[in-house]
Design a protein around this motif. Structure first.
Motif, PDB file in Angstrom:
ATOM      1  N   LYS A  32       0.860  -1.189   0.000  1.00  0.00           N
ATOM      2  CA  LYS A  32       0.000   0.000   0.000  1.00  0.00           C
ATOM      3  C   LYS A  32       0.890   1.231   0.000  1.00  0.00           C
ATOM      4  CE  LYS A  32      -3.977  -2.169   0.794  1.00  0.00           C
ATOM      5  NZ  LYS A  32      -5.122  -2.102  -0.028  1.00  0.00           N
ATOM      6  N   LYS A  33       1.217   1.734  -1.184  1.00  0.00           N
ATOM      7  CA  LYS A  33       2.123   2.864  -1.287  1.00  0.00           C
ATOM      8  C   LYS A  33       1.629   3.859  -2.320  1.00  0.00           C
ATOM      9  CE  LYS A  33       4.720  -0.252  -4.084  1.00  0.00           C
ATOM     10  NZ  LYS A  33       5.763  -0.531  -4.922  1.00  0.00           N
ATOM     11  N   ALA A  34       1.974   5.114  -2.138  1.00  0.00           N
ATOM     12  CA  ALA A  34       1.560   6.153  -3.078  1.00  0.00           C
ATOM     13  C   ALA A  34       2.609   6.379  -4.154  1.00  0.00           C
ATOM     14  CB  ALA A  34       1.280   7.457  -2.339  1.00  0.00           C
ATOM     15  N   VAL A  35       3.845   5.992  -3.885  1.00  0.00           N
ATOM     16  CA  VAL A  35       4.924   6.141  -4.857  1.00  0.00           C
ATOM     17  C   VAL A  35       5.452   4.751  -5.174  1.00  0.00           C
ATOM     18  CG1 VAL A  35       7.241   7.049  -5.249  1.00  0.00           C
ATOM     19  CG2 VAL A  35       5.543   8.461  -4.066  1.00  0.00           C
ATOM     20  N   ASP A  36       5.420   4.386  -6.454  1.00  0.00           N
ATOM     21  CA  ASP A  36       5.882   3.074  -6.885  1.00  0.00           C
ATOM     22  C   ASP A  36       7.319   3.097  -7.386  1.00  0.00           C
ATOM     23  OD1 ASP A  36       3.374   1.736  -6.401  1.00  0.00           O
ATOM     24  OD2 ASP A  36       2.619   2.779  -8.175  1.00  0.00           O
ATOM     25  N   ILE A  37       7.688   4.206  -8.037  1.00  0.00           N
ATOM     26  CA  ILE A  37       9.012   4.323  -8.639  1.00  0.00           C
ATOM     27  C   ILE A  37       9.544   5.728  -8.365  1.00  0.00           C
ATOM     28  CG2 ILE A  37      10.304   4.332 -10.825  1.00  0.00           C
ATOM     29  CD1 ILE A  37       8.213   2.306 -11.885  1.00  0.00           C
ATOM     30  N   ILE A  38      10.825   5.789  -8.052  1.00  0.00           N
ATOM     31  CA  ILE A  38      11.510   7.078  -7.875  1.00  0.00           C
ATOM     32  C   ILE A  38      12.541   7.195  -8.985  1.00  0.00           C
ATOM     33  CG2 ILE A  38      13.028   8.416  -6.374  1.00  0.00           C
ATOM     34  CD1 ILE A  38      11.698   6.982  -4.002  1.00  0.00           C
ATOM     35  N   VAL A  39      12.583   8.370  -9.626  1.00  0.00           N
ATOM     36  CA  VAL A  39      13.528   8.615 -10.708  1.00  0.00           C
ATOM     37  C   VAL A  39      14.389   9.808 -10.321  1.00  0.00           C
ATOM     38  CG1 VAL A  39      13.802   9.117 -13.170  1.00  0.00           C
ATOM     39  CG2 VAL A  39      11.832   7.773 -12.388  1.00  0.00           C
ATOM     40  N   ILE A  46      14.243  14.862  -8.091  1.00  0.00           N
ATOM     41  CA  ILE A  46      13.576  13.582  -7.874  1.00  0.00           C
ATOM     42  C   ILE A  46      12.171  13.651  -8.471  1.00  0.00           C
ATOM     43  CG2 ILE A  46      12.653  11.994  -6.139  1.00  0.00           C
ATOM     44  CD1 ILE A  46      15.689  11.990  -6.274  1.00  0.00           C
ATOM     45  N   THR A  47      11.853  12.661  -9.279  1.00  0.00           N
ATOM     46  CA  THR A  47      10.523  12.512  -9.845  1.00  0.00           C
ATOM     47  C   THR A  47       9.906  11.255  -9.252  1.00  0.00           C
ATOM     48  OG1 THR A  47      11.184  13.585 -11.900  1.00  0.00           O
ATOM     49  CG2 THR A  47       9.237  12.184 -12.000  1.00  0.00           C
ATOM     50  N   THR A  48       8.646  11.345  -8.875  1.00  0.00           N
ATOM     51  CA  THR A  48       7.959  10.181  -8.329  1.00  0.00           C
ATOM     52  C   THR A  48       6.898   9.708  -9.315  1.00  0.00           C
ATOM     53  OG1 THR A  48       6.447  11.626  -7.097  1.00  0.00           O
ATOM     54  CG2 THR A  48       8.372  10.785  -5.909  1.00  0.00           C
ATOM     55  N   VAL A  49       6.681   8.394  -9.314  1.00  0.00           N
ATOM     56  CA  VAL A  49       5.762   7.781 -10.268  1.00  0.00           C
ATOM     57  C   VAL A  49       4.834   6.830  -9.526  1.00  0.00           C
ATOM     58  CG1 VAL A  49       5.590   6.267 -12.293  1.00  0.00           C
ATOM     59  CG2 VAL A  49       7.484   7.911 -12.121  1.00  0.00           C
ATOM     60  N   GLU A  50       3.552   6.951  -9.817  1.00  0.00           N
ATOM     61  CA  GLU A  50       2.562   6.000  -9.326  1.00  0.00           C
ATOM     62  C   GLU A  50       2.029   5.247 -10.536  1.00  0.00           C
ATOM     63  OE1 GLU A  50      -1.575   5.911  -6.753  1.00  0.00           O
ATOM     64  OE2 GLU A  50      -0.276   7.670  -6.645  1.00  0.00           O
ATOM     65  N   VAL A  51       2.119   3.931 -10.499  1.00  0.00           N
ATOM     66  CA  VAL A  51       1.714   3.084 -11.615  1.00  0.00           C
ATOM     67  C   VAL A  51       0.347   2.478 -11.309  1.00  0.00           C
ATOM     68  CG1 VAL A  51       2.284   1.055 -13.004  1.00  0.00           C
ATOM     69  CG2 VAL A  51       4.121   2.537 -12.142  1.00  0.00           C
ATOM     70  N   LYS A  52      -0.552   2.563 -12.282  1.00  0.00           N
ATOM     71  CA  LYS A  52      -1.860   1.911 -12.196  1.00  0.00           C
ATOM     72  C   LYS A  52      -1.930   0.908 -13.344  1.00  0.00           C
ATOM     73  CE  LYS A  52      -3.781   4.583  -9.009  1.00  0.00           C
ATOM     74  NZ  LYS A  52      -4.205   4.042  -7.730  1.00  0.00           N
ATOM     75  N   GLY A  53      -2.098  -0.368 -13.013  1.00  0.00           N
ATOM     76  CA  GLY A  53      -2.099  -1.391 -14.043  1.00  0.00           C
ATOM     77  C   GLY A  53      -3.415  -2.132 -14.143  1.00  0.00           C
TER      78      GLY A  53
END
Length: 135
Positions: A32-39, A46-53
């Motif tokens: 249960k997280k709001a940020v899936d990937i950090i770039v 820093i860019t944050t990414v939330e992935v919805k699949g």
């Protein structure tokens, strides 16, 4: 295929694409997280990414989306178009900055979604737009 497996497949697909495009990206851990990937960019931004699949062509659940103002946060919407078990079929992917997501949100009495119909009609400029994250 469980929902959890679909989300993992989507997250790893996005992580793979970012690495293929030269990004310094890392997957965050947890269920249960709001940020899936950090770039991390070369200039230390820093860019944050939330992935919805999604395995099939449905609306993306969005009950947990609350970030609409961060210019460094992106929502990556992945749809395997009903062919998640076919490794030769690439998914459709929309990369949407958080501040541009709200027009695609649809609220129902019991749930909130990102409307696939709205994305397909008005979000083509975000289709496979990896450069929004990678520069």
């Amino acid at each position: 295929m469980t929902t959890y497996n679909t989300n993992l497949a989507a997250e790893f697909y996005v992580l793979s694409m970012l690495h293929r495009l030269g990004a310094d990206a890392a997957l965050t851990l947890g269920n249960k997280k709001a940020v899936d990937i950090i770039v991390a960019s070369e200039n230390r931004t820093i860019t944050t990414v939330e992935v919805k699949g999604l395995a099939k062509a449905y609306d993306w659940p969005a009950d947990n989306i609350h970030n609409f103002l961060d210019s460094q946060h992106f929502y990556v919407l992945v749809c395997f178009e009903g062919k998640i078990t076919d490794p030769l079929f690439p998914p459709s992917v929309w990369i949407i900055p958080s501040e541009k997501l709200s027009p695609f949100i649809k609220k129902y009495e019991t749930r909130i979604v990102i409307s696939r119909a709205k994305i397909k009609a008005d979000g083509q400029q975000f289709l496979h737009k990896w450069s929004l994250i990678t520069g």
